[in-house]
Design a protein around this motif. Structure first.
Motif, PDB file in Angstrom:
ATOM      1  N   GLU A   1       0.736  -1.060   0.076  1.00  0.00           N
ATOM      2  CA  GLU A   1      -0.024  -0.029  -0.216  1.00  0.00           C
ATOM      3  C   GLU A   1       0.860   1.291   0.044  1.00  0.00           C
ATOM      4  N   ASN A   2       0.292   2.279  -0.628  1.00  0.00           N
ATOM      5  CA  ASN A   2       1.319   3.570  -0.611  1.00  0.00           C
ATOM      6  C   ASN A   2       0.710   4.705   0.392  1.00  0.00           C
ATOM      7  N   LYS A   3      -0.221   4.250   1.010  1.00  0.00           N
ATOM      8  CA  LYS A   3      -0.779   5.415   2.043  1.00  0.00           C
ATOM      9  C   LYS A   3      -0.991   4.679   3.439  1.00  0.00           C
TER      10      LYS A   3
ATOM     11  N   MET B   1       4.828  -1.129   3.091  1.00  0.00           N
ATOM     12  CA  MET B   1       4.460   0.034   2.492  1.00  0.00           C
ATOM     13  C   MET B   1       5.384   0.489   1.624  1.00  0.00           C
ATOM     14  N   ILE B   2       4.906   0.991   0.436  1.00  0.00           N
ATOM     15  CA  ILE B   2       5.722   1.027  -0.717  1.00  0.00           C
ATOM     16  C   ILE B   2       5.825   2.625  -1.050  1.00  0.00           C
ATOM     17  N   GLY B   3       4.909   3.367  -0.341  1.00  0.00           N
ATOM     18  CA  GLY B   3       4.984   4.794  -0.990  1.00  0.00           C
ATOM     19  C   GLY B   3       5.762   5.903   0.113  1.00  0.00           C
TER      20      GLY B   3
ATOM     21  N   MET C   1       7.498  -2.678 -11.778  1.00  0.00           N
ATOM     22  CA  MET C   1       6.127  -2.395 -11.629  1.00  0.00           C
ATOM     23  C   MET C   1       5.422  -3.287 -12.803  1.00  0.00           C
ATOM     24  N   SER C   2       4.111  -3.176 -12.992  1.00  0.00           N
ATOM     25  CA  SER C   2       3.186  -3.839 -14.049  1.00  0.00           C
ATOM     26  C   SER C   2       3.815  -3.676 -15.403  1.00  0.00           C
ATOM     27  N   GLY C   3       4.389  -2.659 -15.693  1.00  0.00           N
ATOM     28  CA  GLY C   3       4.819  -2.237 -17.078  1.00  0.00           C
ATOM     29  C   GLY C   3       6.196  -2.587 -17.439  1.00  0.00           C
TER      30      GLY C   3
ATOM     31  N   ILE D   1       9.288  -7.466  -7.031  1.00  0.00           N
ATOM     32  CA  ILE D   1       8.524  -6.518  -8.018  1.00  0.00           C
ATOM     33  C   ILE D   1       7.246  -6.313  -7.121  1.00  0.00           C
ATOM     34  N   ARG D   2       6.742  -5.100  -7.458  1.00  0.00           N
ATOM     35  CA  ARG D   2       5.619  -4.463  -6.826  1.00  0.00           C
ATOM     36  C   ARG D   2       4.651  -4.291  -8.114  1.00  0.00           C
ATOM     37  N   VAL D   3       3.714  -5.070  -8.010  1.00  0.00           N
ATOM     38  CA  VAL D   3       2.948  -5.093  -9.244  1.00  0.00           C
ATOM     39  C   VAL D   3       1.082  -4.857  -8.828  1.00  0.00           C
ATOM     40  N   GLY D   4       0.641  -3.714  -9.216  1.00  0.00           N
ATOM     41  CA  GLY D   4      -0.763  -3.675  -8.943  1.00  0.00           C
ATOM     42  C   GLY D   4      -1.701  -3.896 -10.260  1.00  0.00           C
ATOM     43  N   SER D   5      -1.837  -2.898 -11.192  1.00  0.00           N
ATOM     44  CA  SER D   5      -2.742  -3.083 -12.220  1.00  0.00           C
ATOM     45  C   SER D   5      -2.559  -4.315 -12.997  1.00  0.00           C
ATOM     46  N   ARG D   6      -1.807  -4.869 -13.274  1.00  0.00           N
ATOM     47  CA  ARG D   6      -1.649  -6.348 -13.883  1.00  0.00           C
ATOM     48  C   ARG D   6      -2.392  -7.293 -13.169  1.00  0.00           C
TER      49      ARG D   6
ATOM     50  N   GLU E   1      -6.871  -1.626 -13.649  1.00  0.00           N
ATOM     51  CA  GLU E   1      -6.698  -0.149 -13.588  1.00  0.00           C
ATOM     52  C   GLU E   1      -7.124   0.513 -12.366  1.00  0.00           C
ATOM     53  N   ARG E   2      -6.479   1.423 -11.784  1.00  0.00           N
ATOM     54  CA  ARG E   2      -7.025   1.887 -10.802  1.00  0.00           C
ATOM     55  C   ARG E   2      -7.910   3.255 -11.007  1.00  0.00           C
ATOM     56  N   ASN E   3      -8.952   3.423  -9.990  1.00  0.00           N
ATOM     57  CA  ASN E   3      -9.864   4.419 -10.388  1.00  0.00           C
ATOM     58  C   ASN E   3      -9.613   5.539  -9.119  1.00  0.00           C
TER      59      ASN E   3
HETATM   60  C1  PLP Z   1       1.311   1.970  -7.346  1.00  0.00           C
HETATM   61  C2  PLP Z   1       2.800   1.551  -7.389  1.00  0.00           C
HETATM   62  C3  PLP Z   1       3.145   0.378  -7.818  1.00  0.00           C
HETATM   63  C4  PLP Z   1       2.392  -0.437  -8.659  1.00  0.00           C
HETATM   64  O1  PLP Z   1       1.941   0.108 -10.086  1.00  0.00           O
HETATM   65  P1  PLP Z   1       1.525  -0.621 -11.103  1.00  0.00           P
HETATM   66  O2  PLP Z   1       1.905   0.110 -12.637  1.00  0.00           O
HETATM   67  O3  PLP Z   1      -0.165  -0.686 -10.962  1.00  0.00           O
HETATM   68  O4  PLP Z   1       1.762  -2.197 -11.120  1.00  0.00           O
HETATM   69  C5  PLP Z   1       4.525   0.064  -7.537  1.00  0.00           C
HETATM   70  N1  PLP Z   1       5.275   0.699  -6.922  1.00  0.00           N
HETATM   71  C6  PLP Z   1       4.989   1.979  -6.183  1.00  0.00           C
HETATM   72  C7  PLP Z   1       5.797   2.610  -5.501  1.00  0.00           C
HETATM   73  C8  PLP Z   1       3.680   2.270  -6.508  1.00  0.00           C
HETATM   74  O5  PLP Z   1       3.367   3.427  -5.784  1.00  0.00           O
END
Ligand code: PLP
Length: 219
Positions: free
Chosen positions: A45-47, A66-68, A191-193, A206-211, A215-217
């Protein structure tokens, strides 16, 4: 594809040494539970506030990362449970994490965020600043944190050569810092891309969200 299918597809493509952090920021507990039920246990999470709320509702065997950007005045809210803090940008933040971890009689694992991107919007310290921290006497005295690696974010661009250069720079920095302190085993990049490229450049987290979650809204 479902969250479960996305997860399984990514996991089946990962080399054994690579840890997948499922980035669940902005996503509701119901969707994160889909990933949990598919076997995923590490979430990013980033918050801080959002992570705390989800942690209270969700199973106890989850590892929360915590990634943010870490606001020092909010470290106290996550100190009782966070398992890895990726975005430590300076010594003051590290000292605050140590102080809060001590209150809970814990040792919190941390990564030093290294600035590899060209953009000013990306946070982080230089390789020199990181090595100064690791060499300092003050660092030796912090018994409630453990620096276990580095984290970096590449520039947001389609230029694969540039991304590759930045990832390679982080790998080089990681090697240098590891020679000062062998605890620094983790390289959190990708990350995803760009995670396949990150892994080819030496990433092991690796930190993968949208994949995974779509997509986030942000509305
Ligand atoms: C949101 C985020 C990600 C994931 O991003 P995606 O492109 O959705 O995979 C990875 N690292 C950090 C620090 C982020 O804030």
């Amino acid at each position: 594809m479902s969250i479960k299918q996305n997860l399984n597809q990514i996991k089946s493509s990962l080399p054994e040494q690579v840890t997948l952090v499922a980035v669940s920021k902005t996503k509701p507990v119901s969707e994160i539970m889909e990933a949990y039920n598919a076997g995923q246990r590490i979430f990013g999470e980033n918050k801080i506030q959002e992570m705390v709320e989800k942690q209270e509702e969700m199973p106890n065997d989850i590892e929360w990362h915590m990634i943010g950007h870490v606001q020092r005045n909010k470290v106290k809210y996550m100190a009782s449970f966070v398992s890895l803090i990726h975005g430590v940008e300076n010594f003051r933040t590290l000292k605050e994490i140590n102080k809060q971890a001590k209150k809970h009689e814990r040792v919190i694992n941390c990564l030093l965020q290294i600035k590899i991107a060209e953009e000013d919007s990306k946070f982080g310290m230089t390789a020199n600043e990181a090595s100064e921290i690791l060499r300092s006497n003050e660092f030796e005295e912090l018994k409630n944190i453990k620096v276990v690696g580095v984290m970096g974010m590449a520039t947001f661009t389609d230029d694969q050569d540039q991304i590759k250069t930045e990832f390679t720079q982080l790998k080089t920095t990681s090697n240098q810092l590891k020679s000062l302190n062998s605890d620094l085993e983790i390289i959190s990049m990708g990350m995803s891309g760009d995670y396949p490229l990150a892994i080819a450049c030496g990433s092991n987290m690796i930190r993968v969200g949208s994949r995974i979650f779509g997509e986030r809204n942000y509305n």
